[in-house]
Design a protein around this motif. Structure first.
Motif, PDB file in Angstrom:
ATOM      1  N   GLY A 239      10.920  64.047 -12.070  1.00  0.00           N
ATOM      2  CA  GLY A 239      12.312  63.641 -11.903  1.00  0.00           C
ATOM      3  C   GLY A 239      13.249  64.543 -12.679  1.00  0.00           C
ATOM      4  N   ILE A 240      14.530  64.128 -12.703  1.00  0.00           N
ATOM      5  CA  ILE A 240      15.538  64.912 -13.412  1.00  0.00           C
ATOM      6  C   ILE A 240      15.854  64.191 -14.715  1.00  0.00           C
ATOM      7  CG2 ILE A 240      17.847  65.920 -13.304  1.00  0.00           C
ATOM      8  CD1 ILE A 240      16.163  66.975 -11.067  1.00  0.00           C
ATOM      9  N   ALA A 241      15.724  64.927 -15.833  1.00  0.00           N
ATOM     10  CA  ALA A 241      15.965  64.311 -17.135  1.00  0.00           C
ATOM     11  C   ALA A 241      17.337  64.698 -17.642  1.00  0.00           C
ATOM     12  CB  ALA A 241      14.900  64.758 -18.117  1.00  0.00           C
ATOM     13  N   GLU A 242      17.910  63.734 -18.355  1.00  0.00           N
ATOM     14  CA  GLU A 242      19.196  63.996 -18.978  1.00  0.00           C
ATOM     15  C   GLU A 242      19.183  63.242 -20.287  1.00  0.00           C
ATOM     16  OE1 GLU A 242      22.457  63.443 -16.088  1.00  0.00           O
ATOM     17  OE2 GLU A 242      23.675  63.178 -17.883  1.00  0.00           O
ATOM     18  N   GLY A 243      19.078  63.996 -21.391  1.00  0.00           N
ATOM     19  CA  GLY A 243      18.918  63.344 -22.684  1.00  0.00           C
ATOM     20  C   GLY A 243      17.639  62.545 -22.700  1.00  0.00           C
ATOM     21  N   ARG A 244      17.774  61.242 -23.002  1.00  0.00           N
ATOM     22  CA  ARG A 244      16.567  60.422 -23.068  1.00  0.00           C
ATOM     23  C   ARG A 244      16.284  59.651 -21.788  1.00  0.00           C
ATOM     24  NH1 ARG A 244      14.167  58.308 -27.760  1.00  0.00           N
ATOM     25  NH2 ARG A 244      14.469  59.670 -29.559  1.00  0.00           N
ATOM     26  N   LYS A 245      17.039  60.003 -20.737  1.00  0.00           N
ATOM     27  CA  LYS A 245      16.823  59.273 -19.475  1.00  0.00           C
ATOM     28  C   LYS A 245      16.192  60.171 -18.430  1.00  0.00           C
ATOM     29  CE  LYS A 245      19.082  55.184 -19.970  1.00  0.00           C
ATOM     30  NZ  LYS A 245      18.215  54.887 -21.138  1.00  0.00           N
ATOM     31  N   GLY A 261      16.805  68.691 -17.370  1.00  0.00           N
ATOM     32  CA  GLY A 261      16.309  69.434 -16.219  1.00  0.00           C
ATOM     33  C   GLY A 261      15.160  68.724 -15.541  1.00  0.00           C
ATOM     34  N   ARG A 262      14.519  69.463 -14.640  1.00  0.00           N
ATOM     35  CA  ARG A 262      13.421  68.883 -13.869  1.00  0.00           C
ATOM     36  C   ARG A 262      12.162  68.830 -14.741  1.00  0.00           C
ATOM     37  NH1 ARG A 262      11.775  67.562  -8.830  1.00  0.00           N
ATOM     38  NH2 ARG A 262      13.966  67.490  -8.227  1.00  0.00           N
ATOM     39  N   VAL A 263      11.610  67.665 -14.936  1.00  0.00           N
ATOM     40  CA  VAL A 263      10.407  67.533 -15.759  1.00  0.00           C
ATOM     41  C   VAL A 263       9.383  66.636 -15.073  1.00  0.00           C
ATOM     42  CG1 VAL A 263      11.470  67.896 -18.017  1.00  0.00           C
ATOM     43  CG2 VAL A 263      11.360  65.594 -17.057  1.00  0.00           C
ATOM     44  N   ARG A 264       8.147  66.748 -15.552  1.00  0.00           N
ATOM     45  CA  ARG A 264       7.092  65.842 -15.112  1.00  0.00           C
ATOM     46  C   ARG A 264       6.607  65.075 -16.330  1.00  0.00           C
ATOM     47  NH1 ARG A 264       4.536  70.622 -12.266  1.00  0.00           N
ATOM     48  NH2 ARG A 264       5.646  70.617 -10.289  1.00  0.00           N
TER      49      ARG A 264
END
Lengths: 344, 248
Positions: A239-245, A261-264
């Motif tokens: 998904g796409i991460a933004e800070g802790r979300k 950014g994009r993380v797994r």
């Protein structure tokens, strides 16, 4: 850019059976399988070191099956790195450039540039024998990348390294790819490398490529029981991460640390907690889920859950299954602590 | 604790052979030292000097010929599988088990006038009995080179021949060189086959025998001393060079 069509080969106890897949330009393609699955032989067939019994290999639309390795222009890094022991690090890296008859100053510039990116500029005068495992691996990668090959073939690049060096190099590999922009086929038995680096994964079992797809796809929908067992039933969420979300599949997941950014991320099924109603603890991610199916595995039970657009798996004991009265089609609450999330 | 004397016992047994080899070497030098006059006379004998020169030249030529043909053969034996490989491998070792007088007869029967009493004949005899050392050493040297290195060099753009020159040969060089030293040593110590094929041009090995038969031990001994001194010096020097090269 690379098309491998129906390759078969019997070679020293390893069998490749009808292997077909393709790699796109700029992609990091991971071939994941246990040792003895035939991954190395497959790389050697692509590199031109081993001839296939049948099947074809196409590179940028051209049939290269009958070409010797030196006319394919692919860079190959074997598991032991195969640095030339009688040459200095500089000469090792310059080897391919010299064969291309580049001017001396140009060779010097290119070697220094790639050595700079890989952090080995201070090692150029050393002999391979004096290098640590991690340093030797960087030199091998530099030697392969400096000729700017269309495709680089890596055989278990992290297998001979200690845990710390390994995780450091895993992170750096992502940076090198951003800075140097190469296409790679990467053979490994490590689940972590596949999830960290792979754009797409091919799962190889007993000489067959049993499933090819994006990392998320392969891990969330194993093609069969064999693949699922090999992959170890992890829950992988992309998904796409933004800070802790982390936003993924219509969910918003709380992460243990800040990323962007994009993380797994991965969550082990045994860290999933099921409950009949919401518990509502703040330290925990909690979602409403629909029970898709239940698998009995002796003392444990695996529950497949539909959560938003994601499929998650949870292990619970047989007694809690009875206690909660979980049945397919019914809704439950699934929760996991942020600290149980592994960010790749 | 009881001491283990096994190694001491083995060392005592083994030292018999060391003494047995070293003793005649020492004795011949010591005896000659008491007959200085004869040694000086021999050193001025043009027949002796000529024979020594012949020995050195032919042994050295043999070494280079063995290298030219033996190194490629060693590489093939190390890298290629083909039907009849074991036969070829056995054939390489055959000269070691054939009596050297028989080698001389065989070569003479086969090549007759082409090699009789000529430098070609001396070299032919030496090559037959000494090439195995270069071939086997080259093969072992190439076998010790990781094939992965050659594969990587090829993917980087080097042809097979280029890989041989830039990777395989440099890495196998210490082994090839020590095989060459053995070939040279075996060549300069050859007598049996040379006696039969090429009594002339005279080599030092043959001259020792001739002087012994015609003039007795006192005349033969100084040539023997010269040969031993020369061969040992060159052998030790070459081995030292090879070993130094191998460690660098």
């Amino acid at each position: 850019m690379l098309e491998v069509i129906s390759i078969s080969r019997d070679y020293g106890g390893f069998h490749l059976r009808d292997v077909t897949f393709g790699v796109e330009k700029g992609e990091h393609f991971v071939i994941l399988g246990p040792s003895g699955a035939g991954k190395t032989v497959l790389l050697e067939v692509i590199a031109g070191i081993v001839e296939p019994d049948s099947g074809r290999v196409y590179l940028n639309g051209r049939d290269v099956t009958d070409l010797p390795p030196e006319r394919r222009g692919l860079a190959y890094i074997p598991q032991n790195y195969a640095l030339f022991p009688h040459m200095s690090v500089y000469d090792n890296i310059a080897f391919g450039l010299r064969l291309r008859k580049l001017p001396k100053t140009e060779i010097k510039r290119k070697v220094r540039e790639v050595a700079g990116v890989l952090g080995i500029a201070h090692l150029l005068n050393r002999k391979p024998k004096t290098l640590s495992g991690g340093e030797a691996q960087r030199v091998a990668i530099a030697r392969a990348l400096v000729i700017e090959p269309p495709l680089i073939l890596m055989d278990e690049p992290f297998a001979n390294l200690d845990v710390q060096t390994r995780s450091k190099l895993l992170t750096e590999m992502k940076r090198w790819r951003r800075e140097l922009g190469f296409t790679a086929i990467h053979v490994t038995h490590s689940f972590e490398e596949a999830v960290s680096l792979g754009d797409r994964v091919g799962v190889m079992l007993k000489g067959r490529l049993v499933q090819v797809g994006s990392v998320g796809e392969v891990f969330s929908r194993p093609a069969n029981e064999e693949v699922a067992r090999f992959l170890g039933f992890e829950n992988i969420i992309e998904g796409i991460a933004e800070g802790r979300k982390l936003r993924a599949g219509g969910l918003e997941i709380e992460l243990p640390l800040e990323v962007s950014g994009r993380v797994r991320v991965g969550i082990r099924p045994e860290d999933m907690i099921l409950s009949a109603g919401p518990i509502g603890s703040s330290a925990r991610n909690e979602f409403r889920a629909i029970v898709d199916s239940i698998e009995e595995l002796g003392p444990l039970v695996r529950v497949h859950l539909l959560v938003g657009r994601l499929i998650l798996r949870a292990f619970i004991t047989r007694s809690s299954l009875l206690e909660l009265g979980i049945k397919p089609g019914e809704s439950v609450y699934v929760g996991f602590k942020a600290s149980a999330i592994h960010i790749f | 604790m009881r001491r283990d004397y096994t190694l001491y016992l083995f060392a005592a047994l083994g030292s018999f052979l060391i003494v047995y080899i070293a003793l005649p070497l020492a004795v011949i030098f010591l005896k000659q030292a008491s007959d200085w006059e004869m040694l000086v006379k021999t050193l001025q004998d043009p027949a002796v000097l000529d024979a020594v020169k012949n020995s050195l030249l032919t042994a050295t030529a043999t070494t280079f010929i063995a290298l030219l043909f033996g190194v490629p053969l060693g590489y093939v034996l190390a890298r290629m599988d083909f039907p009849g490989k074991s036969v070829v491998q056995a054939l390489v070792d055959v000269p070691i088990v054939i009596p050297h007088s028989v080698v001389g007869i065989m070569l003479l029967v086969t090549f007759s006038k082409a090699i009789l009493d000529s430098y070609t004949g001396i070299i032919a005899a030496m090559l037959f009995v000494s090439a195995s050392f270069t071939i086997n050493a080259a093969r072992d040297g190439f076998l010790a080179v990781d094939e992965g290195l050659e594969h990587v060099a090829r993917t980087l753009g080097a042809s097979r021949f280029r890989v041989f020159l830039s990777v395989s040969l440099p890495m196998a060089l210490p082994s090839v060189a020590s095989g060459s030293v053995m070939t040279w040593a075996r060549a300069i110590s050859e007598v049996g086959a040379i006696l039969i094929i090429a009594y002339y041009p005279k080599t030092a090995q043959v001259l020792v025998l001739e002087y012994f038969n015609s003039y007795g031990l006192r005349a033969a001994r100084p040539i023997a001393v010269i040969l031993v001194a020369m061969s040992l010096t060159i052998f030790v020097l070459l081995r030292w060079l090879v070993r130094r090269g191998g460690n660098a």
